[in-house]
Design a protein around this motif. Structure first.
Motif, PDB file in Angstrom:
ATOM      1  N   VAL A  84    -146.172 -84.770 -28.766  1.00 57.38           N
ATOM      2  CA  VAL A  84    -147.465 -84.095 -28.842  1.00 57.38           C
ATOM      3  C   VAL A  84    -147.786 -83.376 -27.536  1.00 57.38           C
ATOM      4  O   VAL A  84    -148.204 -82.215 -27.529  1.00 57.38           O
ATOM      5  N   ASP A  85    -147.573 -84.038 -26.426  1.00 55.03           N
ATOM      6  CA  ASP A  85    -147.927 -83.467 -25.125  1.00 55.03           C
ATOM      7  C   ASP A  85    -147.057 -82.273 -24.742  1.00 55.03           C
ATOM      8  O   ASP A  85    -147.506 -81.391 -24.011  1.00 55.03           O
ATOM      9  N   LEU A  86    -145.810 -82.262 -25.191  1.00 50.47           N
ATOM     10  CA  LEU A  86    -144.877 -81.242 -24.733  1.00 50.47           C
ATOM     11  C   LEU A  86    -144.596 -80.126 -25.734  1.00 50.47           C
ATOM     12  O   LEU A  86    -144.068 -79.086 -25.351  1.00 50.47           O
ATOM     13  N   LYS A  87    -144.958 -80.320 -26.996  1.00 47.18           N
ATOM     14  CA  LYS A  87    -144.527 -79.374 -28.034  1.00 47.18           C
ATOM     15  C   LYS A  87    -145.027 -77.952 -27.811  1.00 47.18           C
ATOM     16  O   LYS A  87    -144.369 -76.997 -28.200  1.00 47.18           O
ATOM     17  N   GLU A  88    -146.169 -77.777 -27.179  1.00 48.93           N
ATOM     18  CA  GLU A  88    -146.689 -76.433 -26.934  1.00 48.93           C
ATOM     19  C   GLU A  88    -146.123 -75.811 -25.659  1.00 48.93           C
ATOM     20  O   GLU A  88    -146.360 -74.630 -25.400  1.00 48.93           O
ATOM     21  N   HIS A  89    -145.412 -76.578 -24.878  1.00 52.63           N
ATOM     22  CA  HIS A  89    -144.945 -76.103 -23.580  1.00 52.63           C
ATOM     23  C   HIS A  89    -143.428 -76.009 -23.469  1.00 52.63           C
ATOM     24  O   HIS A  89    -142.922 -75.355 -22.552  1.00 52.63           O
ATOM     25  N   LEU A  90    -142.718 -76.691 -24.359  1.00 48.30           N
ATOM     26  CA  LEU A  90    -141.261 -76.718 -24.284  1.00 48.30           C
ATOM     27  C   LEU A  90    -140.662 -76.438 -25.655  1.00 48.30           C
ATOM     28  O   LEU A  90    -141.269 -76.779 -26.681  1.00 48.30           O
ATOM     29  N   PRO A  91    -139.471 -75.869 -25.687  1.00 50.91           N
ATOM     30  CA  PRO A  91    -138.813 -75.652 -26.978  1.00 50.91           C
ATOM     31  C   PRO A  91    -138.506 -76.992 -27.658  1.00 50.91           C
ATOM     32  O   PRO A  91    -138.317 -78.013 -26.981  1.00 50.91           O
ATOM     33  N   PRO A  92    -138.433 -76.993 -28.982  1.00 51.48           N
ATOM     34  CA  PRO A  92    -138.185 -78.247 -29.717  1.00 51.48           C
ATOM     35  C   PRO A  92    -136.923 -78.987 -29.263  1.00 51.48           C
ATOM     36  O   PRO A  92    -136.943 -80.219 -29.200  1.00 51.48           O
TER      37      PRO A  92
END
Length: 121
Positions: free
Chosen positions: A72-80
Motif C-alpha cells: 500500500v505504501d509503495l504502490k504509487e511510488h514504485l513499479p509493481p
C-alpha cells in the motif's frame, strides 16, 4: 556436548573453552555496530544477550509491520515489480530474523546456566 537445534554454529558449546567469548562475538554481530562501544556488554555476556534479544525481536516486529504496509505504501511510488521485490526481501528476512531471535534465546539460556539435555526442550 549437546546443543539444541537452533544453536548458532558460530558459538562454541556451553562449557567448552572460550564459549562465552564466541557467544559475545556472535551476539555483537547480531546488534547495531554501536553496541560494540559499550564495554559493559563485553564484560557481561548475559546483559548483551538480553539486549540482543530485545533488539532482534523488535526487528521481527518491524519486518512484519513493513511487510503488511509495503504494498500500500509503495504502490504509487514504485513499479509493481519493485514492490514485489521488496515484499520478497521481507519474506526472506522475516524467517531469518525469527531464527536469529530463537538462537539468541538459546544462548541467553546457556549464559544463565541452563544445561541442555537431548530430548528435553
Amino acid at each position: 556436548m549437546y546443543v539444541p537445534p537452533g544453536w548458532p554454529p558460530e558459538v562454541r558449546p556451553p562449557g567448552s573453552p572460550d564459549w562465552q567469548t564466541s557467544a559475545v562475538n556472535w551476539l555483537l554481530d547480531a546488534v547495531p555496530p554501536d553496541y560494540r562501544a559499550y564495554g559493559v556488554l563485553r564484560r557481561h555476556p548475559l546483559a548483551l544477550a538480553r539486549m540482543a534479544g530485545h533488539t532482534v525481536r523488535a526487528q521481527v516486529e518491524g519486518a512484519r509491520a513493513g511487510y503488511r504496509d509495503a504494498a500500500v505504501d509503495l504502490k504509487e511510488h514504485l513499479p509493481p515489480h519493485v514492490v514485489e521485490a521488496v515484499l520478497e526481501v521481507y519474506r526472506r528476512e522475516g524467517p531469518r530474523l525469527v531464527a536469529l531471535a530463537e538462537s539468541i534465546a538459546l544462548v541467553e539460556r546457556a549464559l544463565r546456566g541452563e544445561e541442555f539435555v537431548e530430548g528435553r526442550r
